[in-house]
Enzyme design. Structure first.
Site, PDB file in Angstrom:
ATOM      1  N   ASP A  69       0.830  -1.211   0.000  1.00  0.00           N
ATOM      2  CA  ASP A  69       0.000   0.000   0.000  1.00  0.00           C
ATOM      3  C   ASP A  69       0.860   1.256   0.000  1.00  0.00           C
ATOM      4  OD1 ASP A  69       0.949  -0.306   2.582  1.00  0.00           O
ATOM      5  OD2 ASP A  69      -1.000  -0.743   3.457  1.00  0.00           O
ATOM      6  N   ASN A 137      -6.815  -2.685  14.641  1.00  0.00           N
ATOM      7  CA  ASN A 137      -8.248  -2.835  14.335  1.00  0.00           C
ATOM      8  C   ASN A 137      -8.501  -4.025  13.401  1.00  0.00           C
ATOM      9  OD1 ASN A 137      -7.430  -1.962  11.811  1.00  0.00           O
ATOM     10  ND2 ASN A 137      -8.708  -0.122  11.766  1.00  0.00           N
ATOM     11  N   HIS A 139      -7.018  -4.575  10.439  1.00  0.00           N
ATOM     12  CA  HIS A 139      -6.828  -4.355   9.001  1.00  0.00           C
ATOM     13  C   HIS A 139      -5.587  -5.082   8.493  1.00  0.00           C
ATOM     14  CE1 HIS A 139      -4.349  -0.326   9.414  1.00  0.00           C
ATOM     15  NE2 HIS A 139      -3.586  -1.375   9.569  1.00  0.00           N
ATOM     16  N   GLU A 144      -9.533  -1.801   5.559  1.00  0.00           N
ATOM     17  CA  GLU A 144     -10.053  -1.456   6.875  1.00  0.00           C
ATOM     18  C   GLU A 144     -11.347  -2.215   7.159  1.00  0.00           C
ATOM     19  OE1 GLU A 144      -8.190   0.291   8.750  1.00  0.00           O
ATOM     20  OE2 GLU A 144      -7.769   2.307   8.018  1.00  0.00           O
TER      21      GLU A 144
HETATM   22  P1  PGA Z   1       2.361  -1.610  12.739  1.00  0.00           P
HETATM   23  O1  PGA Z   1       1.193  -1.575  11.672  1.00  0.00           O
HETATM   24  O2  PGA Z   1       3.357  -2.588  12.236  1.00  0.00           O
HETATM   25  O3  PGA Z   1       2.910  -0.206  12.755  1.00  0.00           O
HETATM   26  O4  PGA Z   1       1.768  -2.021  14.033  1.00  0.00           O
HETATM   27  C1  PGA Z   1       0.681  -2.772  11.238  1.00  0.00           C
HETATM   28  C2  PGA Z   1      -0.467  -2.505  10.290  1.00  0.00           C
HETATM   29  O5  PGA Z   1      -1.186  -1.514  10.489  1.00  0.00           O
HETATM   30  O6  PGA Z   1      -0.671  -3.304   9.370  1.00  0.00           O
END
Ligand code: PGA
Length: 248
Positions: A69, A137, A139, A144
């Site tokens: 992404d 969350n 995702h 999302e």
């Molecule tokens: P993070 O993010 O590695 O900063 O915890 C993971 C994600 O949002 O996929």
């Protein structure tokens, strides 16, 4: 096969094991296509791979990478962009040819057309090993939680909690906390991600414990996008002690 869970003691061990995973993929198949993630979680993995490149001569000369992404509406040299993250933390320190390191464009004239192009490229090339983090969350990439998930690479609006966690990430990786975090991003879709031959999901720290527990126990549902990994035939979930549910 399906989904297997490996628990290790701490973040260092998680990063070491993840790097061994990627290393064996690249050694066995030098022309491997890697799907790569950003965020705090894979920083240790990238650091270990850079060490392996420098110390043991692990080469990425023939490797192809596709990132999951990218934010929309930033320039590539903005510290917010994942382009900047990838070149600062990984690509800039290994021997991957620039033309093999693909990241969705952060400022395309037509974001929807760019999403279609990226989808076509990723699917045509095919990903051998996809590295993933998981959002607090649930995702995956920037897919999302929602009533419906998109199958293909698409433009998406980010949730407030995602914008906030990106602000924290930037404060730690780039310094300062005044960054304007874009509200929109381009992301591979759940279908794009699930087409990879193998998937390696990494989660560390107490902040991920609850969502990891839910991912492993809940039925597949769009409000917890990571549950969709259960339909894949070859997923390894690599957790450190803090991110692992008590019952594991
Ligand atoms: P993070 O993010 O590695 O900063 O915890 C993971 C994600 O949002 O996929």
């Amino acid at each position: 096969m399906g989904l297997r869970v490996i628990k290790v003691g701490n973040y260092q061990e998680l990063s070491d094991m993840a790097a061994q995973f990627v290393k064996s993929q690249v050694l066995l198949q030098p022309r491997s296509v890697l799907g790569l993630a950003t965020g705090m979680t894979p920083l240790g993995l990238y650091q270990r791979l850079v060490e392996m490149h420098r110390q043991d001569g692990l080469s990425f000369r023939e490797t192809v990478a596709y990132n999951l992404d990218e934010f929309l509406g930033v320039s590539p040299d903005n510290p917010v962009s994942y382009y900047n993250y990838m070149w600062t933390n990984f690509f800039g320190h290994i021997d991957i040819p620039e033309e093999n390191a693909h990241i969705p464009p952060c400022n395309p004239a037509d974001a929807h057309a760019a999403a279609r192009d990226y989808e076509q490229q990723v699917v045509q090339t095919g990903v051998n090993l996809q590295v993933l983090g998981i959002g607090a969350n649930g995702h995956i990439g920037f897919n999302e939680p929602a009533d419906q998930l998109m199958e293909e690479t698409h433009v998406t609006d980010l949730k407030e909690e995602t914008i906030e966690s990106n602000r924290k990430l930037l404060a730690q990786t780039a310094g300062g906390d005044n960054y304007h975090i874009p509200q929109r991003a381009l992301t591979m879709g759940m279908g794009t991600i699930l087409k990879a031959d193998r998937i390696l999901l990494l989660a560390n720290g107490a902040g991920k414990k609850s969502i990891v527990g839910r991912m492993l126990t809940e039925n597949i549902n769009t409000h917890l996008p990571a549950t969709f990994l259960k339909v894949h035939r070859d997923v390894t979930v690599l957790l450190d002690e803090e991110a692992a549910p008590d019952w594991l």
